[in-house]
Design an enzyme around this catalytic site. Structure first.
Site, short mmCIF file in Angstrom:
data_model
loop_
_atom_site.label_atom_id
_atom_site.label_comp_id
_atom_site.label_asym_id
_atom_site.label_seq_id
_atom_site.Cartn_x
_atom_site.Cartn_y
_atom_site.Cartn_z
N ILE A 153 0.82 -1.21 0.00
CA ILE A 153 0.00 0.00 0.00
C ILE A 153 0.85 1.26 0.00
O ILE A 153 0.32 2.37 -0.03
CB ILE A 153 -0.95 0.03 1.21
CG1 ILE A 153 -0.16 -0.09 2.53
CG2 ILE A 153 -1.98 -1.07 1.11
CD1 ILE A 153 -1.03 0.01 3.76
N GLU A 155 5.30 2.70 -0.70
CA GLU A 155 6.74 2.45 -0.76
C GLU A 155 7.48 3.75 -0.55
O GLU A 155 7.03 4.82 -0.97
CB GLU A 155 7.14 1.85 -2.12
CG GLU A 155 6.58 0.47 -2.37
CD GLU A 155 7.10 -0.13 -3.68
OE1 GLU A 155 8.33 -0.23 -3.82
OE2 GLU A 155 6.27 -0.46 -4.54
N GLY A 156 8.63 3.67 0.10
CA GLY A 156 9.44 4.86 0.35
C GLY A 156 10.91 4.52 0.32
O GLY A 156 11.31 3.38 0.01
N TYR A 158 12.85 4.14 2.76
CA TYR A 158 13.32 3.33 3.87
C TYR A 158 12.55 2.02 4.04
O TYR A 158 12.79 1.28 4.98
CB TYR A 158 13.24 4.13 5.18
CG TYR A 158 14.14 5.33 5.17
CD1 TYR A 158 15.52 5.17 5.12
CD2 TYR A 158 13.62 6.61 5.19
CE1 TYR A 158 16.36 6.27 5.09
CE2 TYR A 158 14.45 7.72 5.18
CZ TYR A 158 15.81 7.54 5.13
OH TYR A 158 16.64 8.64 5.11
N GLY A 159 11.60 1.75 3.16
CA GLY A 159 10.90 0.49 3.30
C GLY A 159 9.63 0.42 2.49
O GLY A 159 9.26 1.34 1.76
N LYS A 175 5.18 -1.82 8.16
CA LYS A 175 6.29 -1.16 7.47
C LYS A 175 7.54 -2.02 7.60
O LYS A 175 8.10 -2.16 8.68
CB LYS A 175 6.53 0.23 8.07
CG LYS A 175 7.58 1.05 7.35
CD LYS A 175 7.68 2.43 8.01
CE LYS A 175 8.68 3.32 7.30
NZ LYS A 175 8.79 4.64 7.99
N ASP A 273 10.41 15.72 8.70
CA ASP A 273 10.03 15.35 7.34
C ASP A 273 8.53 15.60 7.13
O ASP A 273 7.80 14.71 6.65
CB ASP A 273 10.38 13.89 7.07
CG ASP A 273 10.44 13.58 5.58
OD1 ASP A 273 10.58 14.53 4.77
OD2 ASP A 273 10.34 12.39 5.21
#
Length: 442
Positions: A153, A155-156, A158-159, A175, A273
């Site tokens: 659902i 994505e970034g 870091y994971g 996550k 962030d």
């Protein structure tokens, strides 16, 4: 007589047995060595079992819950303030403002996972420990159908985030942190420290975590309406479902979540962030600030200096980008950019636009300075349009948040009051219209 008896006994022992034709002497020796080895193995197994049990007991029962402040963070806090332990709480004794560089703590960040390590056993996932639940890797694999692509659902950097459906009918977002040079372990610690015990309606709740073997995963409450970036910049058609009132609701809710991090916690948490993709929305358009992987814990009236600036291009405050000086004013600047994004529907940096409009902050300030504030409103916002005073107030908040002098930026609590200010002059006018209609209707 005795001599002859001894010679007979020796003769019997030296005689060959029925076991592979070996002498009785040799058979006895082999059996003795075999029994000795078995005894030694049993002893080693018992010792190792006791050591393993002691480690599990130390992890599970030393504090009753996962530490709020890990080794890395406690070292940083010690350089900023002196504390005394009193009934498991931290009491501040003396303030000291000391510059702390990220290089100084990089070794600890990449070190062993001492404070957060858990024994990898089958029953860990079924226990409730302190503020959250310790999930086993097997539990999460089952809930995410083996971390299938269909369950992804989000994505970034870091994971990857997966939807998890548990047997009891509950749903969560898992996550799975990517272990890029120890970044997974570092982010795991930061997120647990920052929001592990925090509960606020405008912050995504951290339900639990998984630390089986080298795997690091975080389990959050599931928010099923996407994020703000998708609704602002996605293909939603010519008319955005985000009306002006909904957008202000999102802005105020986000401000409340950040105000709680800055002013309601000790040590305070700087998110670092703040951006539209980190603002999740539920079905009623209530915002929830998420992704605390870059968050920093700071003592009151304290700034943090880092040699490595973290954040998202377009949202990072100028002083943080140029000097590395980080405090809550950095989040306020990012919120100002986010509020501009909410009002205009434009991205902070958009290279597809003309040169004078690529940078949202510069374009926005120019439009307001030339008294063209009404033209910055997202064209996808249809009726009802914002009242001129409400728009003017929102534009003013944006400009104050991005003030180049960080000391002049408002606190998040002040921002909430400014955005929630009632338009008292407009209400009597509305009432007078209603009172004038009554005689006509009668």
């Amino acid at each position: 007589m005795s001599g002859s008896g001894d010679s007979v006994g020796v003769h019997k022992l030296s005689a060959k047995s029925t076991i592979f034709g070996l002498s009785i002497y040799l058979v006895i020796a082999i059996c003795s060595v075999f029994l000795l080895l078995i005894s030694l193995l049993i002893f080693l197994f018992v010792c190792l079992n006791r050591v393993s049990r002691a480690r599990r007991m130390r992890v599970k029962h030393s504090s009753g819950s996962i530490p709020l402040v890990s080794k890395k963070t406690s070292e940083e806090i010690k350089t900023v303030g002196k504390f005394l332990n009193c009934d498991d709480s931290m009491r501040k004794v003396e303030n000291e403002v000391v510059v702390v560089t990220e290089e100084a703590t990089s070794k600890e960040a990449s070190g062993a996972f001492d404070d957060m390590s858990v024994a990898s056993s089958g029953d860990v996932g079924s226990e409730v420990m302190g503020w959250g639940r310790w999930y086993s890797l097997r539990d999460l694999e089952t809930a995410t159908r083996g971390f299938s692509d269909e369950n992804v659902i989000g994505e970034g950097g870091y994971g990857v985030v997966y939807r998890a459906d548990f047997p009891d009918g509950s749903v969560a977002a898992v996550k799975n942190l990517l272990n890029n040079k120890g970044q997974a372990e570092k982010e795991f610690k930061v997120e647990v420290e920052a929001i592990g015990k925090v509960r606020h309606k405008n912050l995504v709740g951290l339900m639990g975590y998984c630390a089986d073997t080298a795997q690091r995963m975080l389990v959050y409450e599931y928010i099923d309406n996407g994020n703000l970036e998708q609704w602002l910049h996605g293909d939603v058609g010519p008319v955005s479902p985000l009306t002006w009132d909904i957008r202000m609701k999102v802005a105020i809710g986000t401000a409340k979540g950040l105000a709680y991090l800055h002013e309601g916690l000790e040590p305070k948490v700087v998110h670092r962030d703040v951006k539209s993709s980190n603002i999740l929305l539920d079905r009623k358009w209530n915002p929830k600030v998420s992704d605390f992987g870059l968050a920093k814990l700071l003592e009151s009236e304290t700034s943090y200096v880092t040699t490595r600036v973290m954040g998202t291009f377009g949202y990072v405050s100028p002083e943080y980008a140029s000097t590395g000086m980080l405090n809550e004013c950095s989040d306020v600047y990012s919120f100002g950019v986010l509020l501009m994004e909410i009002i205009t529907g434009r991205s902070p940096v958009d290279y597809s636009r003309p040169p004078g409009e690529m940078n949202l902050v510069d374009w926005f300030k120019g439009m307001v300075a030339s008294r063209r504030g009404e033209e910055v409103i997202d064209p996808k916002i249809k009726n009802p349009q914002p009242h001129p005073r409400a728009l003017k107030r929102a534009l003013l908040v944006c400009l104050r948040c991005i003030d180049l002098d960080a000391s002049k930026r408002p606190k998040m609590g002040q921002i909430i009051h400014m955005l929630e200010a009632d338009d008292f002059p407009f209400r009597p006018e509305h009432r007078s219209v209603q009172t004038n209609k009554k005689p006509l209707e009668s």
